[in-house]
Design an enzyme around this catalytic site. Structure first.
Site, PDB file in Angstrom:
ATOM      1  N   THR A 162       0.823  -1.208   0.000  1.00 28.62           N
ATOM      2  CA  THR A 162       0.000   0.000   0.000  1.00 28.62           C
ATOM      3  C   THR A 162       0.861   1.264   0.000  1.00 28.62           C
ATOM      4  O   THR A 162       0.512   2.258  -0.640  1.00 28.62           O
ATOM      5  CB  THR A 162      -0.967  -0.002   1.194  1.00 28.62           C
ATOM      6  OG1 THR A 162      -0.245  -0.310   2.394  1.00 28.62           O
ATOM      7  CG2 THR A 162      -2.052  -1.051   1.006  1.00 28.62           C
ATOM      8  N   THR A 163       2.026   1.235   0.680  1.00 27.59           N
ATOM      9  CA  THR A 163       2.959   2.367   0.624  1.00 27.59           C
ATOM     10  C   THR A 163       3.504   2.532  -0.787  1.00 27.59           C
ATOM     11  O   THR A 163       3.861   3.636  -1.207  1.00 27.59           O
ATOM     12  CB  THR A 163       4.112   2.172   1.631  1.00 27.59           C
ATOM     13  OG1 THR A 163       3.561   2.104   2.945  1.00 27.59           O
ATOM     14  CG2 THR A 163       5.119   3.307   1.572  1.00 27.59           C
ATOM     15  N   TYR A 214     -12.852  -0.937   1.928  1.00 25.41           N
ATOM     16  CA  TYR A 214     -14.146  -0.369   1.555  1.00 25.41           C
ATOM     17  C   TYR A 214     -15.309  -1.343   1.782  1.00 25.41           C
ATOM     18  O   TYR A 214     -16.367  -0.958   2.277  1.00 25.41           O
ATOM     19  CB  TYR A 214     -14.172   0.122   0.101  1.00 25.41           C
ATOM     20  CG  TYR A 214     -15.505   0.762  -0.269  1.00 25.41           C
ATOM     21  CD1 TYR A 214     -15.797   2.065   0.134  1.00 25.41           C
ATOM     22  CD2 TYR A 214     -16.481   0.051  -0.969  1.00 25.41           C
ATOM     23  CE1 TYR A 214     -17.029   2.644  -0.162  1.00 25.41           C
ATOM     24  CE2 TYR A 214     -17.700   0.625  -1.271  1.00 25.41           C
ATOM     25  CZ  TYR A 214     -17.974   1.917  -0.870  1.00 25.41           C
ATOM     26  OH  TYR A 214     -19.177   2.468  -1.157  1.00 25.41           O
ATOM     27  N   TYR A 232      -2.222  -8.813   6.268  1.00 23.98           N
ATOM     28  CA  TYR A 232      -1.910  -7.416   6.578  1.00 23.98           C
ATOM     29  C   TYR A 232      -3.163  -6.736   7.110  1.00 23.98           C
ATOM     30  O   TYR A 232      -4.164  -6.610   6.406  1.00 23.98           O
ATOM     31  CB  TYR A 232      -1.391  -6.723   5.318  1.00 23.98           C
ATOM     32  CG  TYR A 232      -1.078  -5.247   5.451  1.00 23.98           C
ATOM     33  CD1 TYR A 232      -0.897  -4.633   6.689  1.00 23.98           C
ATOM     34  CD2 TYR A 232      -0.943  -4.453   4.310  1.00 23.98           C
ATOM     35  CE1 TYR A 232      -0.603  -3.284   6.788  1.00 23.98           C
ATOM     36  CE2 TYR A 232      -0.641  -3.102   4.404  1.00 23.98           C
ATOM     37  CZ  TYR A 232      -0.488  -2.525   5.645  1.00 23.98           C
ATOM     38  OH  TYR A 232      -0.201  -1.192   5.741  1.00 23.98           O
ATOM     39  N   ARG A 246      -6.937   2.337   7.578  1.00 26.50           N
ATOM     40  CA  ARG A 246      -6.976   2.623   6.142  1.00 26.50           C
ATOM     41  C   ARG A 246      -8.023   1.775   5.401  1.00 26.50           C
ATOM     42  O   ARG A 246      -8.490   2.168   4.337  1.00 26.50           O
ATOM     43  CB  ARG A 246      -5.602   2.375   5.502  1.00 26.50           C
ATOM     44  CG  ARG A 246      -4.488   3.291   5.966  1.00 26.50           C
ATOM     45  CD  ARG A 246      -4.679   4.744   5.558  1.00 26.50           C
ATOM     46  NE  ARG A 246      -4.512   4.977   4.136  1.00 26.50           N
ATOM     47  CZ  ARG A 246      -3.386   5.474   3.590  1.00 26.50           C
ATOM     48  NH1 ARG A 246      -2.350   5.786   4.344  1.00 26.50           N
ATOM     49  NH2 ARG A 246      -3.318   5.677   2.296  1.00 26.50           N
ATOM     50  N   LYS A 273       1.186  -8.909   9.315  1.00 29.69           N
ATOM     51  CA  LYS A 273       1.671  -7.550   9.564  1.00 29.69           C
ATOM     52  C   LYS A 273       0.538  -6.833  10.270  1.00 29.69           C
ATOM     53  O   LYS A 273      -0.515  -6.572   9.688  1.00 29.69           O
ATOM     54  CB  LYS A 273       2.016  -6.844   8.249  1.00 29.69           C
ATOM     55  CG  LYS A 273       2.402  -5.368   8.428  1.00 29.69           C
ATOM     56  CD  LYS A 273       2.568  -4.662   7.081  1.00 29.69           C
ATOM     57  CE  LYS A 273       2.842  -3.182   7.267  1.00 29.69           C
ATOM     58  NZ  LYS A 273       2.928  -2.448   5.965  1.00 29.69           N
ATOM     59  N   ILE A 307       7.639  -4.065   9.283  1.00 37.02           N
ATOM     60  CA  ILE A 307       7.587  -3.649   7.886  1.00 37.02           C
ATOM     61  C   ILE A 307       7.413  -2.146   7.938  1.00 37.02           C
ATOM     62  O   ILE A 307       6.360  -1.638   8.302  1.00 37.02           O
ATOM     63  CB  ILE A 307       6.455  -4.357   7.117  1.00 37.02           C
ATOM     64  CG1 ILE A 307       6.784  -5.856   7.011  1.00 37.02           C
ATOM     65  CG2 ILE A 307       6.282  -3.761   5.727  1.00 37.02           C
ATOM     66  CD1 ILE A 307       5.700  -6.702   6.363  1.00 37.02           C
TER      67      ILE A 307
END
Length: 306
Positions: free
Chosen positions: A44-45, A107, A133, A138, A161, A203
């Site tokens: 995502t980063t 979402y 994750y 988010r 994570k 991470i």
């Protein structure tokens, strides 16, 4: 298999918004030099939400090629569609990818039953080790410890994570899962505490610009040398916080460009450049942390953009 400092790698782009392979090579070499333990490519980063699937796959494969077996590569393969996550995961079968990092569906707000079935279905359709994750701030959903326990029993789900920053949740997970199940922090601010409690590593977003410092902190913590680790971590506390003053990866890309790790801080819409106020605060932190970056400048593999 995975422990210590691992980086949630940013995706460098040129001014036109295309992926810049020169900068990508530079930051990969930077992480290898500074003993980062693994690279997470297009998580995502890494702006997976604004890349096309073709770009996503090519970028992971380019990261593999540049790294040339010098560092494990973990591919981000999460999606809010189970079928899409499976298709993306299967693209990396037999490529040399060490594992996949799969974020909870965003979402949709699935139930715990839905989350379990989602990851179970992915697990059944791949032989690649899977790392869950969880980042509820988010995605809008939270993978709970009891569901993690059930998922940890599946054949190739090897860890999680956990990026909630909730240390009490770590205890719950640790108590419920088998000994060799990896529990990795996804929150730089609490990562040292996480490792001290028995976590396997982090991470890290901060590691994009402070790889040596984050590697040293993790190595010391894993050796239970917490006093020394905290001394270094104290210098990075404000950095950890400033990197999330605006939505990640807005600050980290601007920071990376400012210290010369990448050529441009370009993001794709709807992400935009940081505000003037944020830039001033970043510059203040940059001055106080005194980060010293030696650019690799070994742009020998690629001389073009996507």
């Amino acid at each position: 298999m995975f422990q210590g400092n691992m980086v949630a790698l940013i995706t460098p782009m040129n001014k036109e918004g295309n992926i810049c392979l020169e900068s990508l090579e530079n930051i990969i070499n930077y992480h290898i030099k500074n003993k980062t333990k693994a690279i997470i490519s297009v998580g995502t980063t890494g702006e997976s939400s604004t890349l096309t699937q073709k770009e996503h796959i090519n970028l992971v494969l380019c990261t593999l090629e540049i790294s040339n077996n010098r560092i494990p590569i973990i591919a981000g393969t999460g999606a809010n569609s189970t079928n899409e996550a499976i298709i993306l995961t299967k693209k990396f079968e037999k490529t040399g990818i060490s594992a996949c990092l799969s974020v909870t569906p965003y979402y949709n707000k699935p139930s715990q039953k839905g989350l379990y079935q989602h990851f179970k279905k992915i697990s059944e359709n791949t032989s690649i080790p899977q790392i869950l994750y969880n980042v509820p701030s988010r995605t809008g959903c939270d993978l709970l410890p009891k569901t993690i326990k059930k998922l940890s029993k599946l054949k190739n789900i090897i860890g999680i994570k956990e990026a909630s920053g909730n240390l009490s949740k770590f205890y719950e997970i640790k108590y419920l899962v088998k000994k060799n199940f990896l529990i990795i922090s996804g929150d730089d601010s609490t990562a040292l505490d996480f490792i001290q409690l028995g976590g396997n590593g982090v991470i890290s977003v901060t590691s994009n610009i402070a790889a040596q410092e984050m590697s040293t902190i993790c190595n010391l913590a894993l050796k239970k040398k917490f006093k020394k680790a905290r001394k270094i971590n104290k210098k990075l506390i404000n950095l950890h916080k400033i990197l999330f003053i605006e939505s990640n990866p807005i600050p980290i890309k601007w920071f990376a460009k400012k210290i010369g790790l990448i050529k441009n801080s370009t993001l794709r819409l709807p992400m935009t450049q940081p505000s003037k106020k944020t830039k001033k605060r970043i510059l203040k932190i940059l001055k106080s942390t005194k980060l010293k970056i030696k650019k690799e400048n070994n742009f020998n593999i690629f001389k073009k953009n996507f």
